[in-house]
Design an enzyme around this catalytic site. Structure first.
Site, short mmCIF file in Angstrom:
data_model
loop_
_atom_site.label_atom_id
_atom_site.label_comp_id
_atom_site.label_asym_id
_atom_site.label_seq_id
_atom_site.Cartn_x
_atom_site.Cartn_y
_atom_site.Cartn_z
N HIS A 45 0.85 -1.20 0.00
CA HIS A 45 0.00 0.00 0.00
C HIS A 45 0.87 1.24 0.00
O HIS A 45 2.10 1.16 0.11
CB HIS A 45 -0.97 -0.03 1.18
N HIS A 47 1.27 3.92 2.06
CA HIS A 47 1.70 4.73 3.20
C HIS A 47 3.22 4.85 3.10
O HIS A 47 3.90 3.92 2.66
CB HIS A 47 1.28 4.08 4.53
N ASP A 49 5.88 4.71 4.87
CA ASP A 49 6.89 3.77 5.39
C ASP A 49 6.94 2.48 4.57
O ASP A 49 7.79 1.63 4.81
CB ASP A 49 6.65 3.47 6.88
N HIS A 50 6.06 2.35 3.58
CA HIS A 50 6.05 1.16 2.72
C HIS A 50 6.44 1.47 1.28
O HIS A 50 6.51 0.56 0.45
CB HIS A 50 4.67 0.50 2.74
N HIS A 123 -7.27 -2.05 5.58
CA HIS A 123 -6.46 -0.96 6.10
C HIS A 123 -7.16 0.32 5.65
O HIS A 123 -7.95 0.26 4.71
CB HIS A 123 -5.04 -1.11 5.49
N ASP A 195 0.21 -4.05 6.42
CA ASP A 195 -0.80 -3.37 7.22
C ASP A 195 -2.24 -3.83 6.96
O ASP A 195 -2.80 -3.63 5.88
CB ASP A 195 -0.67 -1.86 7.00
N HIS A 253 7.48 -4.76 11.72
CA HIS A 253 6.60 -3.59 11.74
C HIS A 253 6.05 -3.36 13.15
O HIS A 253 4.86 -3.52 13.40
CB HIS A 253 5.45 -3.81 10.72
ZN LIG Z 1 -0.13 1.57 6.53
#
Ligand SMILES: [Zn+2]
Length: 290
Positions: A45, A47, A49-50, A123, A195, A253
């Site tokens: 996804h 976000h 941090d990914h 998520h 997530d 994570h």
């Molecule tokens: Zn996330």
């Protein structure tokens, strides 16, 4: 301090880079991973941090003149995000990066390595987990081969043709089938689940895998927080591993509110009695053999 996400799965000739967060290019250098090792970039996804490591990794592919095509899989609704990450700064693009966004549940790629599938997770933004399944095969048994006097190129011929005749002229010429000198070998299976709150697809992805890499952002004491933010607890990850017959559980994570990652392993171990790895930066974890 831990680095952001970034996981490279080496699998036959493939190098699948999952969720490259910020700093992934630098971590690759420390880990001795070169851009030419990467054959796919798989995002769960969008976000930060990914995915904020995508610009560096993508530009490195061109800088290092990677020759073979590299495929990018990500939730299709994030096409614009990926476009901006891919062209975040000026560079001379030579790499052949082929975007294959994930539109729906199902296979996203297949080849000699097996089949890579994606299933939707739960998520606040579109998120997909990945599952990789190698086809079943056969393992040759050296004792049996020796018994029948099969060696060298004959082994390959037997594997291709399914049976061969052994013994020279006058020796009787018995036929040996592949089944006589080999046994069934189940293909390896891997799942990558980031997530999400607990949902059916978490179990579908993890079903019977040899290695499960799964987020466990919270401990069970914060189960309500986990549910509301769309995350898992270490206890849930442990239960998933137990119910799905996972062989090796890799937890990652972790929320920064916790200071001791070992607590995640301890909590998961109350539900799953198999081996558990609490992921650390630059750690190498072998996929259990079949
Ligand atoms: Zn996330």
């Amino acid at each position: 301090m831990r680095n952001h996400n970034g996981y490279l799965l080496r699998w036959d000739d493939e190098g699948m880079l999952f969720d490259p967060g910020e700093g992934t290019q630098r971590q690759m250098l420390f880990a001795g991973v070169s851009a030419t090792d990467v054959t796919r970039i798989c995002l769960t996804h969008f976000h930060g941090d990914h995915c904020l490591g995508v610009p560096g990794v993508v530009q490195r592919l061109s800088l290092d003149r990677v020759q073979r095509p590299v495929y990018a899989h990500y939730p299709a609704s994030g096409r614009d995000f990926f476009g901006r990450l891919r062209y975040a700064a000026s560079f001379y693009e030579t790499a052949d990066l082929r975007e294959e966004p994930v539109e729906t549940d199902g296979p996203v790629a297949s080849g000699t390595f097996g089949t890579l599938s994606a299933l939707r997770l739960e998520h606040p933004v579109d998120s997909y987990g990945y599952r990789l399944v190698e086809p079943d095969g056969r393992r040759m048994l050296p004792d049996r081969l020796a018994e029948y006097g099969i060696a060298g190129p004959d082994i390959g011929r037997l594997q291709r043709e399914g049976s061969i005749s052994v013994g020279g002229p006058g020796a009787g010429g018995a036929t040996v089938a592949l089944e006589d000198v080999s046994e069934h070998r189940r293909g390896q299976r891997f799942a990558f689940i980031m997530d999400t709150r607990l949902c059916e697809n978490v179990f579908a992805l993890a079903d019977g895998v040899d290695m499960l890499v799964i987020e466990s952002t919270f401990l069970a004491a914060e189960a309500e927080l986990a549910e509301s933010f769309g995350h898992l607890t270490a206890a849930q990850a442990g239960r998933v591993a137990a119910e799905c017959g996972v062989r090796l559980l890799v937890l990652t994570h972790f929320s920064q509110r916790y200071t001791d990652p070992a607590a995640f392993g301890a909590e998961a171990a109350r539900h799953f009695d198999g081996p558990i790895v609490v992921a650390e930066d630059l750690a190498r974890v072998p996929v259990p053999k079949r």
